[in-house]
Design a protein around this motif. Structure first.
Motif, PDB file in Angstrom:
ATOM      1  N   THR A 130       0.850  -1.188   0.000  1.00 45.17           N
ATOM      2  CA  THR A 130       0.000   0.000   0.000  1.00 45.17           C
ATOM      3  C   THR A 130       0.887   1.239   0.000  1.00 45.17           C
ATOM      4  O   THR A 130       1.990   1.228   0.546  1.00 45.17           O
ATOM      5  N   LEU A 131       0.399   2.282  -0.599  1.00 44.48           N
ATOM      6  CA  LEU A 131       1.012   3.599  -0.531  1.00 44.48           C
ATOM      7  C   LEU A 131      -0.036   4.528   0.062  1.00 44.48           C
ATOM      8  O   LEU A 131      -1.155   4.601  -0.447  1.00 44.48           O
TER       9      LEU A 131
ATOM     10  N   ASN B 214      -1.905  11.445   5.911  1.00 45.19           N
ATOM     11  CA  ASN B 214      -3.139  11.298   6.696  1.00 45.19           C
ATOM     12  C   ASN B 214      -3.636   9.855   6.741  1.00 45.19           C
ATOM     13  O   ASN B 214      -4.698   9.583   7.292  1.00 45.19           O
ATOM     14  N   GLY B 215      -2.891   8.947   6.133  1.00 48.56           N
ATOM     15  CA  GLY B 215      -3.281   7.541   6.137  1.00 48.56           C
ATOM     16  C   GLY B 215      -4.231   7.157   5.018  1.00 48.56           C
ATOM     17  O   GLY B 215      -4.704   6.024   4.956  1.00 48.56           O
ATOM     18  N   ASN B 216      -4.530   8.086   4.121  1.00 51.27           N
ATOM     19  CA  ASN B 216      -5.408   7.793   2.987  1.00 51.27           C
ATOM     20  C   ASN B 216      -4.669   6.918   1.981  1.00 51.27           C
ATOM     21  O   ASN B 216      -3.526   7.207   1.608  1.00 51.27           O
ATOM     22  N   ILE B 217      -5.326   5.845   1.552  1.00 50.17           N
ATOM     23  CA  ILE B 217      -4.701   4.913   0.613  1.00 50.17           C
ATOM     24  C   ILE B 217      -4.701   5.513  -0.796  1.00 50.17           C
ATOM     25  O   ILE B 217      -5.741   5.868  -1.333  1.00 50.17           O
ATOM     26  N   ILE B 218      -3.510   5.606  -1.367  1.00 53.17           N
ATOM     27  CA  ILE B 218      -3.333   6.110  -2.727  1.00 53.17           C
ATOM     28  C   ILE B 218      -3.231   4.942  -3.701  1.00 53.17           C
ATOM     29  O   ILE B 218      -3.719   5.000  -4.819  1.00 53.17           O
ATOM     30  N   TYR B 219      -2.596   3.869  -3.252  1.00 53.02           N
ATOM     31  CA  TYR B 219      -2.402   2.686  -4.086  1.00 53.02           C
ATOM     32  C   TYR B 219      -2.408   1.466  -3.183  1.00 53.02           C
ATOM     33  O   TYR B 219      -1.848   1.489  -2.092  1.00 53.02           O
ATOM     34  N   GLU B 220      -3.051   0.402  -3.659  1.00 48.54           N
ATOM     35  CA  GLU B 220      -3.053  -0.854  -2.905  1.00 48.54           C
ATOM     36  C   GLU B 220      -3.131  -2.006  -3.898  1.00 48.54           C
ATOM     37  O   GLU B 220      -3.882  -1.950  -4.865  1.00 48.54           O
TER      38      GLU B 220
ATOM     39  N   THR C 109       3.927   6.950   2.686  1.00 46.69           N
ATOM     40  CA  THR C 109       4.412   5.716   3.306  1.00 46.69           C
ATOM     41  C   THR C 109       4.092   4.536   2.397  1.00 46.69           C
ATOM     42  O   THR C 109       2.937   4.331   2.012  1.00 46.69           O
ATOM     43  N   PHE C 110       5.136   3.777   2.074  1.00 49.16           N
ATOM     44  CA  PHE C 110       4.991   2.554   1.298  1.00 49.16           C
ATOM     45  C   PHE C 110       5.099   1.388   2.272  1.00 49.16           C
ATOM     46  O   PHE C 110       6.060   1.307   3.036  1.00 49.16           O
ATOM     47  N   LYS C 111       4.105   0.504   2.271  1.00 48.25           N
ATOM     48  CA  LYS C 111       4.068  -0.585   3.255  1.00 48.25           C
ATOM     49  C   LYS C 111       3.894  -1.927   2.550  1.00 48.25           C
ATOM     50  O   LYS C 111       3.077  -2.066   1.643  1.00 48.25           O
ATOM     51  N   VAL C 112       4.685  -2.896   2.997  1.00 52.45           N
ATOM     52  CA  VAL C 112       4.557  -4.280   2.542  1.00 52.45           C
ATOM     53  C   VAL C 112       3.976  -5.074   3.702  1.00 52.45           C
ATOM     54  O   VAL C 112       4.475  -5.012   4.820  1.00 52.45           O
TER      55      VAL C 112
ATOM     56  N   ASN D 280       4.217  -6.077   9.049  1.00 56.22           N
ATOM     57  CA  ASN D 280       4.322  -4.928   8.160  1.00 56.22           C
ATOM     58  C   ASN D 280       5.749  -4.414   8.135  1.00 56.22           C
ATOM     59  O   ASN D 280       6.422  -4.383   9.157  1.00 56.22           O
ATOM     60  N   SER D 281       6.172  -4.007   6.975  1.00 51.95           N
ATOM     61  CA  SER D 281       7.445  -3.317   6.831  1.00 51.95           C
ATOM     62  C   SER D 281       7.159  -2.071   6.011  1.00 51.95           C
ATOM     63  O   SER D 281       6.514  -2.153   4.962  1.00 51.95           O
ATOM     64  N   SER D 282       7.594  -0.907   6.492  1.00 52.23           N
ATOM     65  CA  SER D 282       7.242   0.312   5.776  1.00 52.23           C
ATOM     66  C   SER D 282       8.405   1.282   5.698  1.00 52.23           C
ATOM     67  O   SER D 282       9.363   1.196   6.471  1.00 52.23           O
ATOM     68  N   ARG D 283       8.291   2.195   4.772  1.00 55.47           N
ATOM     69  CA  ARG D 283       9.282   3.256   4.595  1.00 55.47           C
ATOM     70  C   ARG D 283       8.524   4.521   4.246  1.00 55.47           C
ATOM     71  O   ARG D 283       7.669   4.530   3.352  1.00 55.47           O
TER      72      ARG D 283
END
Length: 194
Positions: A21-22, A26-32, A61-64, A81-84
């Protein structure tokens, strides 16, 4: 962009899939995207400024995400979760840096999962060994090269000193500059045979 490799040598990931997910600040999902196979290594995720309405200077934030079946019971998974988080369009990220002896008194700095390295103009470095008292200081242009077979960037540190023994332990402190502004500083330990 981001590169993802999920290695599951213990076979704990049900179905061998993960999700990315990106999100904005604000935590809004841009890409999933879910159901991605772990068998595709070094998968590249690129996000176009216009397509995803990304704004320079904003944090993303990009999260796997994977599910791990530690109990081997197929119903009670642990989510990992792993995120950057990065600021879009402005950050230089060195990623992971490894060092390798290149022979002829030179050391390769190998950068993986990095971006914007082309923005760096020069580096200064100090190589020291506390036991022998070896000290080498230099400032050089940062001419990094990309190797498409390893998906890594390489910079070669030339060590023009006959007292350098690659079998000893050294501390290498590196400063990275854009113009005359210090943007990153790292300290690395190096030994070719320790």
């Amino acid at each position: 962009y981001f590169r993802v490799s999920v290695i599951d040598s213990s076979y704990l990931i049900p179905g061998g899939v993960y999700k990315v997910t990106l999100t904005d600040s604000n935590g809004n999902i841009i890409y999933e995207e879910s159901g991605l196979s772990i068998e595709e290594y070094n998968r590249k995720f690129e996000f176009d400024r216009d397509e995803y309405n990304l704004v320079d200077g904003e944090s993303y934030t990009f999260k796997v995400t994977i599910n791990a079946d530690y109990g081997n019971d197929t119903t009670d998974f642990e989510t990992i979760n792993s995120s950057r988080t990065i600021k879009f369009g402005t950050d230089i990220y060195l990623g992971t840096i490894a060092l390798s002896y290149n022979g002829a008194n030179s050391i390769n700095m190998i950068f993986t999962n990095s971006y914007q390295l082309s923005e760096i103009d020069k580096i200064s470095y100090t190589i020291t060994n506390d036991v022998t008292g070896f000290v080498l200081n230099a400032t050089k242009a940062f001419n990094v090269r990309f190797d498409s077979t390893t998906n890594a960037y390489y910079y070669t540190i030339d060590i023009d000193d006959e007292n350098f023994d690659p079998k000893l332990l050294y501390t290498i402190t590196v400063n990275f500059y854009v113009g005359n502004e210090l943007v990153e500083n790292v300290e690395l330990a190096y030994c070719s045979s320790c």
